[in-house]
Scaffold this motif. Structure first.
Motif, PDB file in Angstrom:
ATOM      1  N   UNK A 290       0.827  -1.203   0.000  1.00  0.00           N
ATOM      2  CA  UNK A 290       0.000   0.000   0.000  1.00  0.00           C
ATOM      3  C   UNK A 290       0.867   1.262   0.000  1.00  0.00           C
ATOM      4  N   UNK A 291       2.060   1.163   0.606  1.00  0.00           N
ATOM      5  CA  UNK A 291       2.982   2.315   0.642  1.00  0.00           C
ATOM      6  C   UNK A 291       3.655   2.498  -0.722  1.00  0.00           C
ATOM      7  N   UNK A 292       4.198   1.405  -1.288  1.00  0.00           N
ATOM      8  CA  UNK A 292       4.922   1.542  -2.568  1.00  0.00           C
ATOM      9  C   UNK A 292       3.977   1.889  -3.716  1.00  0.00           C
ATOM     10  N   UNK A 293       2.707   1.451  -3.618  1.00  0.00           N
ATOM     11  CA  UNK A 293       1.766   1.704  -4.726  1.00  0.00           C
ATOM     12  C   UNK A 293       1.360   3.172  -4.823  1.00  0.00           C
ATOM     13  N   UNK A 294       1.677   3.947  -3.805  1.00  0.00           N
ATOM     14  CA  UNK A 294       1.342   5.384  -3.833  1.00  0.00           C
ATOM     15  C   UNK A 294       2.365   6.188  -4.638  1.00  0.00           C
ATOM     16  N   UNK A 295       3.513   5.585  -4.966  1.00  0.00           N
ATOM     17  CA  UNK A 295       4.554   6.307  -5.715  1.00  0.00           C
ATOM     18  C   UNK A 295       4.200   6.350  -7.211  1.00  0.00           C
ATOM     19  N   UNK A 296       4.101   7.543  -7.801  1.00  0.00           N
ATOM     20  CA  UNK A 296       3.770   7.655  -9.231  1.00  0.00           C
ATOM     21  C   UNK A 296       4.708   6.873 -10.147  1.00  0.00           C
ATOM     22  N   UNK A 297       6.008   6.867  -9.856  1.00  0.00           N
ATOM     23  CA  UNK A 297       6.958   6.183 -10.733  1.00  0.00           C
ATOM     24  C   UNK A 297       6.831   4.657 -10.649  1.00  0.00           C
ATOM     25  N   UNK A 298       6.389   4.157  -9.499  1.00  0.00           N
ATOM     26  CA  UNK A 298       6.140   2.713  -9.366  1.00  0.00           C
ATOM     27  C   UNK A 298       4.936   2.333 -10.218  1.00  0.00           C
ATOM     28  N   UNK A 299       3.894   3.138 -10.148  1.00  0.00           N
ATOM     29  CA  UNK A 299       2.681   2.861 -10.930  1.00  0.00           C
ATOM     30  C   UNK A 299       3.000   2.922 -12.429  1.00  0.00           C
ATOM     31  N   UNK A 300       3.827   3.890 -12.813  1.00  0.00           N
ATOM     32  CA  UNK A 300       4.216   4.026 -14.223  1.00  0.00           C
ATOM     33  C   UNK A 300       5.014   2.801 -14.674  1.00  0.00           C
ATOM     34  N   UNK A 301       5.901   2.313 -13.802  1.00  0.00           N
ATOM     35  CA  UNK A 301       6.746   1.167 -14.146  1.00  0.00           C
ATOM     36  C   UNK A 301       5.916  -0.100 -14.368  1.00  0.00           C
ATOM     37  N   UNK A 302       4.810  -0.228 -13.640  1.00  0.00           N
ATOM     38  CA  UNK A 302       3.982  -1.443 -13.743  1.00  0.00           C
ATOM     39  C   UNK A 302       2.810  -1.290 -14.715  1.00  0.00           C
ATOM     40  N   UNK A 303       2.612  -0.074 -15.210  1.00  0.00           N
ATOM     41  CA  UNK A 303       1.451   0.220 -16.062  1.00  0.00           C
ATOM     42  C   UNK A 303       1.436  -0.618 -17.342  1.00  0.00           C
ATOM     43  N   UNK A 304       2.556  -0.648 -18.066  1.00  0.00           N
ATOM     44  CA  UNK A 304       2.598  -1.379 -19.339  1.00  0.00           C
ATOM     45  C   UNK A 304       2.389  -2.871 -19.156  1.00  0.00           C
ATOM     46  N   UNK A 305       2.910  -3.398 -18.066  1.00  0.00           N
ATOM     47  CA  UNK A 305       2.748  -4.821 -17.751  1.00  0.00           C
ATOM     48  C   UNK A 305       1.256  -5.167 -17.645  1.00  0.00           C
ATOM     49  N   UNK A 306       0.505  -4.287 -16.978  1.00  0.00           N
ATOM     50  CA  UNK A 306      -0.929  -4.522 -16.782  1.00  0.00           C
ATOM     51  C   UNK A 306      -1.720  -4.290 -18.068  1.00  0.00           C
ATOM     52  N   UNK A 307      -1.371  -3.229 -18.800  1.00  0.00           N
ATOM     53  CA  UNK A 307      -2.097  -2.919 -20.045  1.00  0.00           C
ATOM     54  C   UNK A 307      -1.901  -4.013 -21.086  1.00  0.00           C
ATOM     55  N   UNK A 308      -0.670  -4.540 -21.133  1.00  0.00           N
ATOM     56  CA  UNK A 308      -0.366  -5.608 -22.081  1.00  0.00           C
ATOM     57  C   UNK A 308      -1.210  -6.849 -21.759  1.00  0.00           C
ATOM     58  N   UNK A 309      -1.346  -7.146 -20.482  1.00  0.00           N
ATOM     59  CA  UNK A 309      -2.152  -8.302 -20.063  1.00  0.00           C
ATOM     60  C   UNK A 309      -3.613  -8.097 -20.462  1.00  0.00           C
ATOM     61  N   UNK A 310      -4.136  -6.876 -20.238  1.00  0.00           N
ATOM     62  CA  UNK A 310      -5.545  -6.580 -20.540  1.00  0.00           C
ATOM     63  C   UNK A 310      -5.841  -6.685 -22.028  1.00  0.00           C
ATOM     64  N   UNK A 311      -4.846  -6.328 -22.849  1.00  0.00           N
ATOM     65  CA  UNK A 311      -5.092  -6.248 -24.286  1.00  0.00           C
ATOM     66  C   UNK A 311      -4.699  -7.495 -25.064  1.00  0.00           C
TER      67      UNK A 311
END
Length: 211
Positions: free
Chosen positions: A81-102
């Motif tokens: 919950x602490x690390x997920x609040x960092x914008x750069x962490x969310x950005x780093x994991x964003x493509x991984x999640x979008x790729x899975x969704x698509x």
């Protein structure tokens, strides 16, 4: 078909998402596990989860880590919950999640920001919630089954603190998407909640058959 399932901790969203994936024959991703994997890496390497640079350096974990049972412990959950609040962490994991969704054929994803950030164009969006006390009771029971003894008051305080962090963070806060269907599981059995979710998806995908 992309199904987005969002909601707070212990609301039942993970159970519902897994059941939907099985019902419709779709791959499933619990996106919270990605943040838990970052948290576990931070803990193992004795980094500071409050420091964005430390948390970002833990984002390049291997996929096999997602199967580690330790990720589902409360210790890792709090740090996630602490690390997920960092914008750069969310950005780093964003493509991984979008790729899975698509991926071809679609997928089911559950988390805090699937319908708002990861897959805003999802075919069906669910926002699963339950009262904080009921969620605390569920988590408390789960912890006891796993041999972890803690008080219900402490679990409730942790859930309230996590809700506060998740909904108030500046980057991708936990919000119900305007086009998401609310599913309150407070007084539903697991089976009833799953059946309600399936009915919601069917009605969205085949509106001519609903009502």
């Amino acid at each position: 078909m992309i199904i987005a399932v969002d909601g707070p901790a212990a609301s039942g969203k993970g159970t519902i998402a897994r059941a939907l994936a099985q019902h419709y024959g779709l791959p499933h991703l619990d996106t919270g596990l990605l943040y838990r994997a970052v948290a576990a890496t931070v803990l193992r390497e004795e980094l500071d989860p409050a420091k964005e640079a430390d948390a970002v350096s833990a984002c390049s974990f291997e996929d096999y880590l997602l199967n580690d049972a330790w990720l589902r412990t409360d210790e890792v959950g709090k740090v996630a919950s602490i690390v997920s609040a960092h914008p750069l962490v969310r950005a780093a994991l964003l493509n991984r999640q979008k790729k899975f969704a698509r991926q071809p054929g679609g997928a089911v994803l559950d988390g805090r920001d699937i319908g708002t950030v990861i897959a805003p164009d999802a075919d069906v969006k669910l926002f699963v919630k339950a009262t904080p006390m009921i969620r605390a009771q569920r988590r408390h029971l789960e912890l006891r089954k796993n041999g972890i003894l803690t008080s219900l008051d402490k679990v409730l305080a942790d859930i309230r603190a996590r809700d506060e962090r998740d909904s108030k963070r500046s980057e991708a806060p936990m919000l119900q998407a305007p086009d998401a269907t609310l599913l309150d599981t407070s007084f539903l059995s697991i089976d009833a909640a799953v059946q309600r979710a399936i009915a919601i998806v069917d009605a969205k995908m085949h509106p001519e058959h609903s009502g």
